[in-house]
Scaffold this motif. Structure first.
Motif, PDB file in Angstrom:
ATOM      1  N   LYS A 136      10.460   2.032 -10.188  1.00 48.51           N
ATOM      2  CA  LYS A 136       9.395   1.653  -9.481  1.00 48.51           C
ATOM      3  C   LYS A 136       9.170   0.332  -9.188  1.00 48.51           C
ATOM      4  O   LYS A 136       9.250  -0.603 -10.290  1.00 48.51           O
ATOM      5  CB  LYS A 136       8.087   2.102 -10.113  1.00 48.51           C
ATOM      6  CG  LYS A 136       8.158   3.625 -10.266  1.00 48.51           C
ATOM      7  CD  LYS A 136       7.036   4.207 -10.984  1.00 48.51           C
ATOM      8  CE  LYS A 136       6.995   5.810 -10.975  1.00 48.51           C
ATOM      9  NZ  LYS A 136       5.642   6.254 -11.584  1.00 48.51           N
ATOM     10  N   VAL A 137       9.008  -0.539  -8.180  1.00 50.15           N
ATOM     11  CA  VAL A 137       8.929  -1.794  -7.752  1.00 50.15           C
ATOM     12  C   VAL A 137       7.682  -2.100  -7.202  1.00 50.15           C
ATOM     13  O   VAL A 137       7.147  -1.456  -6.051  1.00 50.15           O
ATOM     14  CB  VAL A 137       9.977  -2.276  -7.045  1.00 50.15           C
ATOM     15  CG1 VAL A 137       9.983  -3.960  -6.897  1.00 50.15           C
ATOM     16  CG2 VAL A 137      11.437  -1.815  -7.547  1.00 50.15           C
ATOM     17  N   LEU A 169       2.713  -3.828  -2.179  1.00 45.82           N
ATOM     18  CA  LEU A 169       3.743  -2.914  -1.637  1.00 45.82           C
ATOM     19  C   LEU A 169       4.413  -2.202  -2.879  1.00 45.82           C
ATOM     20  O   LEU A 169       4.729  -3.165  -3.720  1.00 45.82           O
ATOM     21  CB  LEU A 169       4.825  -3.596  -0.721  1.00 45.82           C
ATOM     22  CG  LEU A 169       6.227  -2.865  -0.458  1.00 45.82           C
ATOM     23  CD1 LEU A 169       5.760  -1.469   0.268  1.00 45.82           C
ATOM     24  CD2 LEU A 169       7.331  -3.683   0.065  1.00 45.82           C
ATOM     25  N   VAL A 170       4.453  -0.634  -2.933  1.00 41.97           N
ATOM     26  CA  VAL A 170       4.844  -0.235  -3.977  1.00 41.97           C
ATOM     27  C   VAL A 170       6.171   0.593  -3.717  1.00 41.97           C
ATOM     28  O   VAL A 170       5.935   1.365  -2.632  1.00 41.97           O
ATOM     29  CB  VAL A 170       4.083   0.675  -4.869  1.00 41.97           C
ATOM     30  CG1 VAL A 170       4.899   1.384  -6.032  1.00 41.97           C
ATOM     31  CG2 VAL A 170       3.135  -0.209  -5.475  1.00 41.97           C
ATOM     32  N   GLU A 171       7.462   0.395  -4.184  1.00 40.66           N
ATOM     33  CA  GLU A 171       8.571   1.395  -3.608  1.00 40.66           C
ATOM     34  C   GLU A 171       9.054   2.018  -4.658  1.00 40.66           C
ATOM     35  O   GLU A 171       9.215   1.397  -5.862  1.00 40.66           O
ATOM     36  CB  GLU A 171       9.807   0.422  -3.105  1.00 40.66           C
ATOM     37  CG  GLU A 171       9.439  -0.128  -1.841  1.00 40.66           C
ATOM     38  CD  GLU A 171      10.407  -0.890  -1.106  1.00 40.66           C
ATOM     39  OE1 GLU A 171      10.438  -1.066   0.154  1.00 40.66           O
ATOM     40  OE2 GLU A 171      11.299  -1.167  -2.108  1.00 40.66           O
ATOM     41  N   LYS A 197       4.603   2.689  -0.272  1.00 43.40           N
ATOM     42  CA  LYS A 197       3.248   2.747  -0.081  1.00 43.40           C
ATOM     43  C   LYS A 197       2.729   1.286   0.205  1.00 43.40           C
ATOM     44  O   LYS A 197       3.108   0.460  -0.750  1.00 43.40           O
ATOM     45  CB  LYS A 197       2.510   3.598  -0.971  1.00 43.40           C
ATOM     46  CG  LYS A 197       2.591   3.098  -2.411  1.00 43.40           C
ATOM     47  CD  LYS A 197       1.932   4.146  -3.190  1.00 43.40           C
ATOM     48  CE  LYS A 197       1.884   4.033  -4.514  1.00 43.40           C
ATOM     49  NZ  LYS A 197       1.343   5.059  -5.254  1.00 43.40           N
ATOM     50  N   TRP A 198       1.785   0.988   0.992  1.00 43.78           N
ATOM     51  CA  TRP A 198       1.045  -0.228   1.083  1.00 43.78           C
ATOM     52  C   TRP A 198      -0.560  -0.257   0.952  1.00 43.78           C
ATOM     53  O   TRP A 198      -1.087   0.625   1.136  1.00 43.78           O
ATOM     54  CB  TRP A 198       1.124  -0.727   2.635  1.00 43.78           C
ATOM     55  CG  TRP A 198       2.534  -0.997   2.855  1.00 43.78           C
ATOM     56  CD1 TRP A 198       3.569  -0.143   3.467  1.00 43.78           C
ATOM     57  CD2 TRP A 198       3.301  -2.439   3.025  1.00 43.78           C
ATOM     58  NE1 TRP A 198       4.685  -0.636   3.919  1.00 43.78           N
ATOM     59  CE2 TRP A 198       4.518  -2.208   3.701  1.00 43.78           C
ATOM     60  CE3 TRP A 198       2.984  -3.531   2.803  1.00 43.78           C
ATOM     61  CZ2 TRP A 198       5.710  -3.247   3.864  1.00 43.78           C
ATOM     62  CZ3 TRP A 198       3.823  -4.535   2.857  1.00 43.78           C
ATOM     63  CH2 TRP A 198       5.150  -4.352   3.494  1.00 43.78           C
ATOM     64  N   ARG A 199      -0.857  -1.451   0.342  1.00 41.52           N
ATOM     65  CA  ARG A 199      -2.369  -1.522   0.053  1.00 41.52           C
ATOM     66  C   ARG A 199      -2.732  -2.771   0.661  1.00 41.52           C
ATOM     67  O   ARG A 199      -2.268  -3.921  -0.077  1.00 41.52           O
ATOM     68  CB  ARG A 199      -2.918  -1.155  -1.381  1.00 41.52           C
ATOM     69  CG  ARG A 199      -4.432  -1.332  -1.562  1.00 41.52           C
ATOM     70  CD  ARG A 199      -4.690  -0.444  -2.758  1.00 41.52           C
ATOM     71  NE  ARG A 199      -4.154  -1.185  -4.008  1.00 41.52           N
ATOM     72  CZ  ARG A 199      -4.367  -0.786  -5.212  1.00 41.52           C
ATOM     73  NH1 ARG A 199      -5.347   0.410  -5.289  1.00 41.52           N
ATOM     74  NH2 ARG A 199      -3.943  -1.397  -6.155  1.00 41.52           N
TER      75      ARG A 199
END
Length: 197
Positions: free
Chosen positions: A23-24, A34-36, A49-51
């Motif tokens: 998880k980055v 941004l989480v990948e 996913k973006w916030r």
């Protein structure tokens, strides 16, 4: 080098391995997050996913570009919710192709047609029961137009599968991102910097 890759390089990054996923978490200067999440064994992207900040500066809900939210939304008894029979549109990538799954579509394969219009993919049914226009953000970030020859459709178990073969430019870009992420210091699940007092 793409501007998106440069944006990733300059972002604040945190990386950890948990539940078989790498998880980055990226935080950009404008506080966009941004989480990948990648499969630890295969390196395939599972979730992106973006916030972004709201107009008043609060944190908005997560916007899923790849994958879906695994936590069900809490619904109170007196609230309305959408039917579980509605089509559910989810992107799930593979190593060589972008894939979209649309669940709850019972029509046979010959009813569906897909085309490219103004940089978007457009899915239609001949019986006029379903219409969806969607972009491929990965292509947009690299200023590439979708190629209709790279699209294929399949249908089984009330699910339509749309596959778009990744162009060489996207594959090279993904390799550069993976090379950059491999240089990050990774913490394992349970690793916490805890200094006893």
């Amino acid at each position: 080098m793409s501007s998106f890759l440069e944006m990733l390089r300059t972002a604040r990054k945190t990386c950890m391995v948990q539940d078989g996923r790498k998880k980055v978490h990226f935080t950009f200067p404008d506080e966009t997050e941004l989480v990948e999440e990648y499969d630890s064994r295969t390196g395939v992207l599972i979730v992106r996913k973006w916030r972004r900040k709201t107009t008043l500066g609060g944190a908005a809900s997560w916007d899923f570009e790849v994958g879906e939210d695994v936590l069900p939304a809490a619904v109170k008894p007196d609230e309305m919710r959408e039917s579980s029979q509605n089509p559910i549109f989810v992107r799930q990538d593979g190593s060589t192709a972008f894939q979209w799954r649309i669940r709850n579509l019972p029509y046979p394969l010959d009813v569906y047609s897909i085309s490219v219009s103004e940089g978007n993919l457009v899915l239609r049914t001949s019986n006029k029961k379903y219409f969806k226009r969607f972009a491929i953000p990965d292509l947009q970030r690299l200023s590439l137009d979708p190629d209709p020859a790279r699209i294929s459709l399949a249908h089984a178990n009330n699910t339509l599968l749309i596959t778009y073969a990744k162009p060489p430019e996207v594959l090279r870009h993904e390799q550069e991102v993976k090379r950059m992420l491999s240089e990050l210091q990774v913490s394992k699940d349970g690793d916490v910097n805890c200094n006893p007092s």
